[in-house]
Design a protein around this motif. Structure first.
Motif, PDB file in Angstrom:
ATOM      1  N   ASP B 433       0.927  -1.282  -0.036  1.00  0.00           N
ATOM      2  CA  ASP B 433      -0.125   0.035   0.013  1.00  0.00           C
ATOM      3  C   ASP B 433       0.921   1.212   0.051  1.00  0.00           C
ATOM      4  O   ASP B 433       0.377   2.241  -0.882  1.00  0.00           O
ATOM      5  CB  ASP B 433      -0.787  -0.061   1.197  1.00  0.00           C
ATOM      6  CG  ASP B 433      -2.102  -0.860   1.047  1.00  0.00           C
ATOM      7  OD1 ASP B 433      -2.322  -1.398  -0.229  1.00  0.00           O
ATOM      8  OD2 ASP B 433      -2.579  -1.378   2.037  1.00  0.00           O
ATOM      9  N   ALA B 434       2.016   1.193   0.692  1.00  0.00           N
ATOM     10  CA  ALA B 434       2.732   2.433   0.901  1.00  0.00           C
ATOM     11  C   ALA B 434       3.396   2.535  -0.450  1.00  0.00           C
ATOM     12  O   ALA B 434       3.574   3.797  -1.074  1.00  0.00           O
ATOM     13  CB  ALA B 434       3.971   2.259   1.837  1.00  0.00           C
ATOM     14  N   ALA B 435       3.739   1.741  -1.219  1.00  0.00           N
ATOM     15  CA  ALA B 435       4.503   1.599  -2.647  1.00  0.00           C
ATOM     16  C   ALA B 435       3.346   1.987  -3.512  1.00  0.00           C
ATOM     17  O   ALA B 435       3.636   3.051  -4.446  1.00  0.00           O
ATOM     18  CB  ALA B 435       5.006   0.210  -2.896  1.00  0.00           C
ATOM     19  N   LYS B 436       2.200   1.648  -3.289  1.00  0.00           N
ATOM     20  CA  LYS B 436       1.056   2.263  -4.278  1.00  0.00           C
ATOM     21  C   LYS B 436       0.774   3.637  -4.190  1.00  0.00           C
ATOM     22  O   LYS B 436       0.477   4.382  -5.071  1.00  0.00           O
ATOM     23  CB  LYS B 436      -0.331   1.367  -4.178  1.00  0.00           C
ATOM     24  CG  LYS B 436      -0.214   0.185  -4.669  1.00  0.00           C
ATOM     25  CD  LYS B 436      -1.553  -0.509  -4.508  1.00  0.00           C
ATOM     26  CE  LYS B 436      -1.781  -2.080  -5.443  1.00  0.00           C
ATOM     27  NZ  LYS B 436      -2.889  -2.741  -5.143  1.00  0.00           N
ATOM     28  N   ALA B 437       1.289   4.333  -2.982  1.00  0.00           N
ATOM     29  CA  ALA B 437       0.722   5.516  -2.820  1.00  0.00           C
ATOM     30  C   ALA B 437       1.886   6.327  -3.234  1.00  0.00           C
ATOM     31  O   ALA B 437       1.635   7.435  -4.014  1.00  0.00           O
ATOM     32  CB  ALA B 437       0.593   5.910  -1.363  1.00  0.00           C
ATOM     33  N   LEU B 438       3.135   5.843  -3.307  1.00  0.00           N
ATOM     34  CA  LEU B 438       4.346   6.455  -3.846  1.00  0.00           C
ATOM     35  C   LEU B 438       4.408   6.490  -5.336  1.00  0.00           C
ATOM     36  O   LEU B 438       4.707   7.400  -5.921  1.00  0.00           O
ATOM     37  CB  LEU B 438       5.774   5.661  -3.310  1.00  0.00           C
ATOM     38  CG  LEU B 438       6.134   6.464  -2.080  1.00  0.00           C
ATOM     39  CD1 LEU B 438       7.211   5.556  -1.530  1.00  0.00           C
ATOM     40  CD2 LEU B 438       6.466   7.797  -2.046  1.00  0.00           C
ATOM     41  N   LEU B 439       3.997   5.293  -6.054  1.00  0.00           N
ATOM     42  CA  LEU B 439       4.105   5.083  -7.451  1.00  0.00           C
ATOM     43  C   LEU B 439       3.746   6.265  -8.219  1.00  0.00           C
ATOM     44  O   LEU B 439       4.390   6.543  -9.190  1.00  0.00           O
ATOM     45  CB  LEU B 439       3.851   3.661  -7.835  1.00  0.00           C
ATOM     46  CG  LEU B 439       3.821   3.199  -9.369  1.00  0.00           C
ATOM     47  CD1 LEU B 439       5.450   2.949  -9.497  1.00  0.00           C
ATOM     48  CD2 LEU B 439       3.062   2.106  -9.682  1.00  0.00           C
TER      49      LEU B 439
END
Lengths: 525, 525
Positions: B433-439
């Motif tokens: 989820d953190a990665a999806k928010a950064l992508l």
């Protein structure tokens, strides 16, 4: 619906507070209501903030959602009905048939981009699967797609109040790419712009998209345009207009802390080469076709044939005489704006007063104040080669014939041309060798090369190139008409070893969107 | 073969008459023979004239001829043997294994472009057949291909004396596109440049191509480079180097009467995001991998990880401690040139003297004059966000760790980054989820996004993007590594209603070259 004289910022209609713009009927000089008060930096700020806010959501729309939106824009424009055509006639002086045709072209263009979005070729998907056993080093999984650049500023053109204005080619291709668009409407047709702008606004609402996907601003001077191009949220610019206007925007874009691309379509004189056999066999027909193309829209096309090049001799003399007769009989046509008319008169004046240029014919003088009197002039290749000023575009129905000593001199003239949108060969079978010798020269000069046609009339399709080396455009690697125009607003991103759950869906295993991909360099449907 | 200290202009070897260049062994300070006298405007003129003369023939080579030429360049480079590696070691201080690997990459790159040329995807063929019965207007037959821009100027990079120098990525992709190339060799490795240049020269001769397809010039200051970019025959520029150097070339290119594209790959600090689960589960391994990537080639890579971003806490402290230990133990490595070393020391000094930055570790001090002492520094997100200077690239083995209060602040840091070549996510399943928010933030900042790898090591393949928003590059729509790099040197041309005999063969009916085409918008193998 009644025009309100307002700018459109997201879902709102906003009154400006800057210098007012009055549309003028160029045929009558009559001022048209309502008044459009221009915007200020505050409206630029607000439109850019909304566009930036909308970008994240808009770029993540599915192919189907984005395509349906473009189709809705087209239907909303059609739904305006005759009011749009009547207002455009009043603001531009262009004839009804032309504007109805242009509306068809505009809506067809939006629908073409809808089909382009659905097909997904623009994503340019590339997959290079992992090679964990490769020696001396393994290869990671690498996948590429294209993503939109961000909010785009579009400048409406005066000469296509529908097809290259508020919802024209630049807007359609930027929206297709996934970029929100802020249009700086052309001051010559604000009412037409408001009508079309409201159609786009309704489509945004109907398709439940964030309001910042589209805004429409007005401004009488350069202030709004320059502020838009300088705004850090704007990531690309589409422009069709004069060389001066285009290069000014290029300068602003390059002086930003982060320079951005400007796609400016500016200046072209569209040389037509009459090869000997064609000239001999059908000079009279060519003269007729040429003058029809020259007069189309009072010559106010980027692809207007402003230069005719042929070998001197009785056949060329006959062509000039026939074309001259047709020009002499040409009725005057109202030009788009007093400014365009004044620039045309100046350009014709430059030719008339040039001692190396001979006037072959002038058309009928018009009754209205801003009508275009057609013109045909003649000079020699030697004089043309010696005087760079003779390459300057005269925007309107005037053309210059260049008499060459021989085909060698014809190629010399071709070699010395500046960048062009088009180059045309009139040729018969016996001209093939001459055409073959010219082709490599013309390929380096022009974006489109025609045989036995006329450059006016630009098809909106996949193979079209409406572009060409400077000063025809600011970026010869692109086109502003046709489906490839979408690539101006996209950039590639590579994803290395991303887990499936993080990868953009279109790049996941199994090709879930069914889009053409290049896998290890090989095309897979 | 013995080095002659000469420039290569077409088939000749030419002595310069300008300021002499002396290669220096950066490990010992020893001056290396021979002396390379720099060129003048006269050599630029001659090389450009030959390139222009060669262009017509070279661009008409068949796919097979051009591919075979690229393969011959590769074999000729291999045929130089160990002399090339030894000279490169002497001129750059880089280790043998690295240079042998780089030679493999360089030749592999040339062979990849040979396969790209043969496959013909780069032609981007588009056909829209005539529709003579269409109403209200018939459609003419329209066909599009891409053609090369013309002669290209390539600037050799200091940090890849083979893979991004005389016959590196820019040269390979420009030659693949059909453009003659004039290389301005980097003054730090003139001998390596001469050896490779002579290999290209031999390949031109063996393949019977016009001599102007390739030239190699030297010059100690900016004069030769600026003269090349300003020459009207040059149609595009490839550059890898500093932000200052790249923007200077951009200015010159834009100030020409006909502006041309500059593809400059300039400046990137390549942020690495350590997401919480990954940091918790494998902080020590990450520290090890990070420092190995940081130290590779003494940090002299465009994709060196110069920024590490994570949420503050004991896990990050442990990472910094482990990475710091590894940095402390890092042996000093000789840098490429005294100038690069001096700039590195300056950059490290800026960090050391910044009161908001804490030094976590420094590496071993070297014995040689120009060796790189690795460095690891730490600051807070708040301080980083407040000080744009902390985003300036320090070219070498130094990195800055940013402590964030939380993931929200991590995203804030990401949002404020300048354009980058790469962005890396270290993530475990729980970080999705953190990665999806950064992508989506990182996609707008970088050309390549990696998960669980390190940014150094750029694969040469079809899906690679070695590019990114300014200042990472001057043109975020392109890549300078991988097969798509060819598109930088091509532009589209549309042919309308040309008779078969005049059409370029590749566009004729029946697809005689068997290349993928888009017909009416549909892909045909």
């Amino acid at each position: 619906m009644s025009l309100e004289g307002k700018m459109l910022i997201g879902r709102e209609a906003v009154s400006g507070s800057s210098t007012p713009i009055h549309a003028v009927n160029p045929a009558t000089g009559e001022q048209l209501a309502p008044t459009y008060a221009g915007g200020t930096q505050a409206e630029v700020e607000r439109a850019c903030a909304l566009a930036e806010a909308a970008f994240g959501t808009y770029r993540e729309t599915t192919l189907e959602q984005r395509a349906a939106f473009l189709e809705t824009v087209a239907s909303e424009i059609e739904a305006i009905g005759d009011e749009l055509i009547e207002r455009a006639i009043a603001e531009t002086g262009l004839p009804r048939a032309r504007l109805e045709g242009e509306r068809g072209r505009t809506c067809g263009q939006l629908r073409l981009f809808a089909s382009v979005v659905r097909a997904g070729e623009w994503l340019d998907l590339r997959l290079d699967p992992a090679l964990p056993e490769r020696q001396p080093m393994p290869r990671a999984d690498l996948r590429q797609r294209h993503i939109p650049l961000g909010p785009v500023a579009v400048f409406g053109a005066s000469n296509f109040p529908l097809a290259f204005s508020v919802a024209g080619g630049d807007t359609a291709s930027a929206l297709a790419a996934g970029c929100p668009v802020i249009v700086k409407g052309h001051s010559a047709h604000p009412g037409t712009s408001e009508l079309v702008g409201r159609a786009v606004q309704r489509a945004v609402e109907k398709r439940d998209l964030p309001e910042g996907v589209f805004s429409l601003l007005f401004g009488s001077g350069n202030e709004i345009g320059q502020a838009l191009v300088a705004d850090p949220r704007i990531q690309a610019v589409g422009f069709t207009g004069s060389r001066g206007g285009g290069t000014a925007l290029m300068k602003t874009a390059q002086a930003r802390p982060q320079p951005i691309p400007v796609y400016a379509e500016m200046s072209s004189i569209n040389p037509v080469f009459l090869l000997p056999e064609a000239l001999r066999a059908r000079g009279a027909t060519l003269a007729e076709g040429f003058v029809a193309s020259l007069n189309m829209g009072a010559g106010q096309f980027c692809t207007n044939p402003g230069l005719v090049i042929a070998v001197k001799g009785p056949e060329l003399d006959a062509f000039v005489e026939a074309a001259g007769d047709a020009v002499t009989g040409s009725a005057a046509q109202t030009m788009l704006t007093p400014g365009i008319h004044a620039a045309y008169e100046q350009g014709v004046g430059r030719l008339s007063s040039n001692s190396k240029v001979r006037e072959a014919a002038r058309g009928q003088v018009g009754e209205s104040a801003h009508s275009c009197q057609a013109g045909l002039f003649v000079t020699t290749a030697a004089d043309f080669l010696a005087d760079p000023e003779l390459q300057e575009e005269v925007f309107g129905a005037t053309s210059l014939v260049i008499e060459c000593a021989d085909q060698n001199e014809m190629r010399q003239v071709a070699s010395q041309l500046e960048g062009q949108l088009t180059a045309t060969l009139q040729m018969d079978d016996g001209d093939l060798d001459a055409a073959k010798a010219l082709l490599p020269i013309l390929e380096r000069k022009a974006g489109r090369i025609l045989a036995n046609g006329w450059p006016t009339g630009v098809e909106v399709c996949h193979a079209m190139v409406h572009g060409g080396p400077f000063p025809a455009t600011s970026d010869s690697l692109t086109t502003s008409v046709g489906s490839a125009a979408i690539f101006r607003f996209l950039r590639p991103v590579c994803y290395q070893a991303l887990p499936q759950g993080l990868l953009p869906e279109v790049l996941r295993d199994g090709n879930p969107w069914g889009v053409s991909r290049l896998v290890d360099g090989k095309r897979e449907a």
